[in-house]
Design an enzyme around this catalytic site. Structure first.
Site, PDB file in Angstrom:
ATOM      1  N   ASP A  94       0.840  -1.182   0.000  1.00 46.02           N
ATOM      2  CA  ASP A  94       0.000   0.000   0.000  1.00 46.02           C
ATOM      3  C   ASP A  94       0.886   1.248   0.000  1.00 46.02           C
ATOM      4  O   ASP A  94       1.799   1.359   0.823  1.00 46.02           O
ATOM      5  CB  ASP A  94      -0.915  -0.002   1.221  1.00 46.02           C
ATOM      6  N   TYR A 143       1.165   5.716  -0.482  1.00 52.00           N
ATOM      7  CA  TYR A 143       0.734   6.893   0.293  1.00 52.00           C
ATOM      8  C   TYR A 143       0.968   8.061  -0.647  1.00 52.00           C
ATOM      9  O   TYR A 143       1.636   9.027  -0.309  1.00 52.00           O
ATOM     10  CB  TYR A 143       1.663   6.941   1.518  1.00 52.00           C
ATOM     11  N   HIS A 158      -3.631  14.044   0.729  1.00 53.07           N
ATOM     12  CA  HIS A 158      -3.921  13.134   1.842  1.00 53.07           C
ATOM     13  C   HIS A 158      -2.786  13.129   2.862  1.00 53.07           C
ATOM     14  O   HIS A 158      -3.021  13.265   4.070  1.00 53.07           O
ATOM     15  CB  HIS A 158      -4.157  11.713   1.320  1.00 53.07           C
ATOM     16  N   ARG A 198       0.580  15.536  13.495  1.00 53.39           N
ATOM     17  CA  ARG A 198       1.765  16.283  13.952  1.00 53.39           C
ATOM     18  C   ARG A 198       1.511  17.764  13.735  1.00 53.39           C
ATOM     19  O   ARG A 198       2.146  18.405  12.888  1.00 53.39           O
ATOM     20  CB  ARG A 198       2.995  15.838  13.144  1.00 53.39           C
ATOM     21  N   GLU A 227     -10.584   3.982   3.534  1.00 51.76           N
ATOM     22  CA  GLU A 227      -9.678   4.763   2.691  1.00 51.76           C
ATOM     23  C   GLU A 227      -9.982   4.419   1.250  1.00 51.76           C
ATOM     24  O   GLU A 227      -9.899   3.256   0.847  1.00 51.76           O
ATOM     25  CB  GLU A 227      -8.205   4.470   3.022  1.00 51.76           C
ATOM     26  N   GLU A 229      -9.150   4.088  -2.429  1.00 54.04           N
ATOM     27  CA  GLU A 229      -7.903   3.929  -3.182  1.00 54.04           C
ATOM     28  C   GLU A 229      -8.184   3.269  -4.532  1.00 54.04           C
ATOM     29  O   GLU A 229      -9.252   2.708  -4.761  1.00 54.04           O
ATOM     30  CB  GLU A 229      -6.919   3.027  -2.419  1.00 54.04           C
ATOM     31  N   ASP A 274      -9.106   0.439   1.839  1.00 55.59           N
ATOM     32  CA  ASP A 274      -8.128   0.066   2.856  1.00 55.59           C
ATOM     33  C   ASP A 274      -8.700   0.424   4.227  1.00 55.59           C
ATOM     34  O   ASP A 274      -8.372   1.450   4.818  1.00 55.59           O
ATOM     35  CB  ASP A 274      -6.830   0.830   2.568  1.00 55.59           C
ATOM     36  N   ARG A 287      -8.232   3.702  13.265  1.00 54.69           N
ATOM     37  CA  ARG A 287      -7.311   4.805  13.567  1.00 54.69           C
ATOM     38  C   ARG A 287      -6.743   4.749  14.969  1.00 54.69           C
ATOM     39  O   ARG A 287      -5.593   5.165  15.202  1.00 54.69           O
ATOM     40  CB  ARG A 287      -8.022   6.147  13.365  1.00 54.69           C
ATOM     41  N   GLN A 310      -4.146   1.927  15.083  1.00 55.74           N
ATOM     42  CA  GLN A 310      -3.005   2.366  14.282  1.00 55.74           C
ATOM     43  C   GLN A 310      -2.154   3.407  15.028  1.00 55.74           C
ATOM     44  O   GLN A 310      -0.916   3.339  15.025  1.00 55.74           O
ATOM     45  CB  GLN A 310      -3.536   2.952  12.971  1.00 55.74           C
ATOM     46  N   TYR A 357       1.910   2.254  15.570  1.00 57.46           N
ATOM     47  CA  TYR A 357       2.659   2.408  14.322  1.00 57.46           C
ATOM     48  C   TYR A 357       4.090   2.923  14.456  1.00 57.46           C
ATOM     49  O   TYR A 357       4.848   2.861  13.476  1.00 57.46           O
ATOM     50  CB  TYR A 357       1.865   3.242  13.306  1.00 57.46           C
ATOM     51  N   LYS A 397      -4.631  -2.088  10.167  1.00 58.19           N
ATOM     52  CA  LYS A 397      -4.945  -2.257   8.743  1.00 58.19           C
ATOM     53  C   LYS A 397      -5.212  -3.714   8.368  1.00 58.19           C
ATOM     54  O   LYS A 397      -5.976  -3.978   7.438  1.00 58.19           O
ATOM     55  CB  LYS A 397      -3.751  -1.784   7.901  1.00 58.19           C
ATOM     56  N   THR A 403      -8.992  -5.661   3.814  1.00 57.91           N
ATOM     57  CA  THR A 403      -8.882  -4.720   2.707  1.00 57.91           C
ATOM     58  C   THR A 403      -9.838  -5.233   1.629  1.00 57.91           C
ATOM     59  O   THR A 403      -9.767  -6.402   1.266  1.00 57.91           O
ATOM     60  CB  THR A 403      -7.437  -4.703   2.140  1.00 57.91           C
ATOM     61  N   THR A 441      -4.688   6.432   0.029  1.00 55.64           N
ATOM     62  CA  THR A 441      -5.920   7.209   0.003  1.00 55.64           C
ATOM     63  C   THR A 441      -5.867   8.297  -1.060  1.00 55.64           C
ATOM     64  O   THR A 441      -4.901   9.051  -1.127  1.00 55.64           O
ATOM     65  CB  THR A 441      -6.150   7.873   1.372  1.00 55.64           C
ATOM     66  N   GLU A 452     -10.075  12.569   7.516  1.00 51.16           N
ATOM     67  CA  GLU A 452      -9.907  13.889   6.930  1.00 51.16           C
ATOM     68  C   GLU A 452     -11.249  14.627   6.837  1.00 51.16           C
ATOM     69  O   GLU A 452     -11.351  15.803   7.193  1.00 51.16           O
ATOM     70  CB  GLU A 452      -9.316  13.752   5.520  1.00 51.16           C
TER      71      GLU A 452
END
Lengths: 392, 392
Positions: B110, B112, B117, B126, B182, B184, B216, B220, B223, B227, B236, B240, B328, B342
């Site tokens: 997968d 990114y 996104h 962050r 997600e 995709e 996907d 959250r 994760q 992670y 995850k 899927t 995503t 989001e």
């Protein structure tokens, strides 16, 4: 009667694998010291022979613990008798045969289960921070690797190319300059599980067939530049080597030892208080013929059963051929580290090998991992995993 | 002559999949609107029929671009003729058949690859740092996911359980409270490659057969706690979803558009200056029947060909059935985001769905992703991917 090519310990080890014989035929077999037993021939006439006639191990792995015990029992009896006609007829020298991948890897997961290894790496990568991430003592940290590039011991390892970040911040592309090994123990799933259900710690042996040595080759410079925020990718996915012979858990009955003391209370799905779920497997790593490290698998913080329980607690299903690695096995002593990154203090203190000092691996270097475990007939020798680095 | 159950756009789309018919027989076929063409029957008597008689697509996927074009050519001709006897004999209504996984996933990666996104997520996770990690504009960031839990559209999705960290720092275990989708686009490899060699950007179509919508599913809260430092794992790996029908790249000839302008000079293996390697696929996401987002795939920063080149530049081999997701798909506008995280600003601004407002997914919610792409016969409708959440 032929000359016996095996010891008493070999006769209780009996690991499973596949070879291609001199006529190009694929054989599913068991290693008996320097010989291989052709299982379809050994079991010929019995109902279990069908599991092996295709020259694959998957039908046997899928058949589950009772069948695993039945086949092993027949082999143990035959080897013990000392003059079993069927065994002699089905046994041939391993020399001259080519070792194949013992099974097709379904999903490959790699854990990070040694506290000493994780702490050593944390101190190298984040000298100003805590050596362990906040989650480390609460769960066996792991990630998925590339199943399609798991190769059998003896396969040459091509040095990977990739992006790296120079000290001045500029980006370079080229062959990795910091190629490393990671000494691990891998676990092979035979019996799958359903999507949406987890596998409890106590049900580990209903699913996992056996163990093998595993070398998680790592390009430290590629990994360092790519791994934030989604984890290791190209720094690992070029190759992972496994031994050609899988040691059945039934051969490790004498190797179980107490799980380690926990520093944090564990969620109930990981609880193994009072269990003997750790394995006393003693590894050694040789580079160019010189032993550079002796990592003790018994020192791992997380057990194989906990790794399996964690991997499935979210409902992820297991398939026959799933493989998971323990993560680098490192003990508390400097000569027990399972990677060059640790042994050489991130390349600053080269390690002496049979071809001179090494900060990281050079083209032409050969890495061999071996291991022993206790058995009623003395220590058994797990099948080695070896690989030689080829320049790009 | 039977009543036609398809449009002119359906007759140039012709995606591949597998169904189980009412008699329990597995059929490899092509979707023609509301009908399915049984390929073994359609091609009966020709050399290409053998590719489909086992009811699997793998032999066809492995056969490569010329065979892909030949089979598609025969179908296009038959559909165009308006009264092709062989086509009519081999076509049956899709209703009543059960859609199966179109192929067995070998490795699942997968990416990114959406700048919008990655920036949105970075700002949420962050808030005090740079939204993108330093490497993001230099390479398509990706990681391996769990191939064994890729399921076909329509499969119910069991809410995963796992460890989460409470606001007070304590650790909890239970069903995820922040379950997300997600949106995709996935790419399916037909032709494999050798270990130790990469696949150039320009050779993308020699290996990749087609594309499909992919969801996907992401927990959250699980994760977020797991992670660091090795990336997403249990947040995850529970499931899927992919569409039941794979759109061949040959059906997307009119959808290629210019690759985006690059903010950084790229390493030569990723260079696609002047190429038309981006794809104009327009997605929509519905929750409980209400459209909540319309992500534009053409806005992705990294192209599918760059993802493939990056995934193999370290020498990692490809196998038939390898699947990689784009990550995503989010556009620059608020109503173009491909995840609830989001759309709801990390749960703070619930989104209206057909069953009321949602910060994250509730049990019983159904997520449906659809997409269209230009073709000479008007926009084609890629096969949808849908899934309903089931409580634990």
């Amino acid at each position: 009667m032929s000359v016996r090519n095996w010891t008493a310990a070999d006769a209780v080890h009996l690991p499973y694998g596949r070879v291609r014989d001199e006529r190009g035929r694929d054989i599913a077999g068991v290693r008996l010291g320097g010989d291989v037993v052709d299982l379809a021939t050994f079991l010929d006439g019995g109902v279990l022979a069908d599991l092996f006639t295709a020259g694959r191990l998957e039908p046997f792995l899928e058949a589950g613990p009772q069948v695993w015990a039945d086949v092993r029992g027949a082999l143990l009896d035959a080897a013990r008798s000392g003059a079993d006609e069927r065994l002699e007829e089905s046994t041939r020298p391993l020399a001259g045969a080519t070792e194949l991948m013992p099974f097709e890897v379904a999903d490959y997961v790699d854990f990070y289960a040694s506290r000493d290894h994780a702490s050593n790496i944390g101190r190298i990568l984040r000298p100003d921070g805590a050596p362990l991430s906040a989650n480390w003592e609460h769960m066996p940290i792991g990630y998925h690797g590339r199943a399609g590039t798991v190769v059998v011991s003896g396969t040459p390892i091509t040095r990977p190319s990739g992006q790296t970040k120079n000290a001045d911040g500029s980006i370079a592309f080229g062959p990795s300059g910091r190629l490393d090994f990671e000494a691990e123990v891998g676990f092979v799933v035979g019996v799958g599980s359903s999507l949406g259900t987890g596998v409890a710690v106590a049900n580990f042996r209903s699913h996992v067939f056996g163990a093998c040595l595993l070398n998680d080759w790592s390009a430290r410079d590629i990994q360092a530049w790519e791994y934030v925020p989604l984890g290791p990718f190209l720094g690992k996915s070029f190759a992972t080597s496994i031994a050609a012979w899988i040691t059945p858990l039934d051969a490790l009955d004498a190797a179980w030892v107490r799980s380690p003391t926990r520093n944090q209370p564990l969620q109930s799905y990981l609880d193994d208080d009072g269990r003997t779920d750790a394995l006393d497997i003693q590894l050694t790593v040789e580079i160019n013929g010189t032993v550079v490290s002796s990592p003790p698998f018994a020192s791992m913080y997380w057990t194989p059963a906990q790794m399996l329980a964690h991997m499935t607690v979210n409902g992820a299903s297991l398939r026959i051929g799933d493989l998971y690695g323990s993560g680098t096995v490192s003990g508390a002593q400097p000569d027990q580290c399972g990677s060059l990154m640790e042994l050489s203090s991130n390349g600053q203190l080269p390690v002496m090998t049979g071809k001179g000092p090494r900060a990281f691996l050079a083209d032409g270097d050969t890495v061999v991992m071996r291991a022993t475990a206790p058995s009623p007939a003395g220590r058994i020798n797990l099948a080695e995993v070896n690989g030689q680095i080829v320049g790009h």
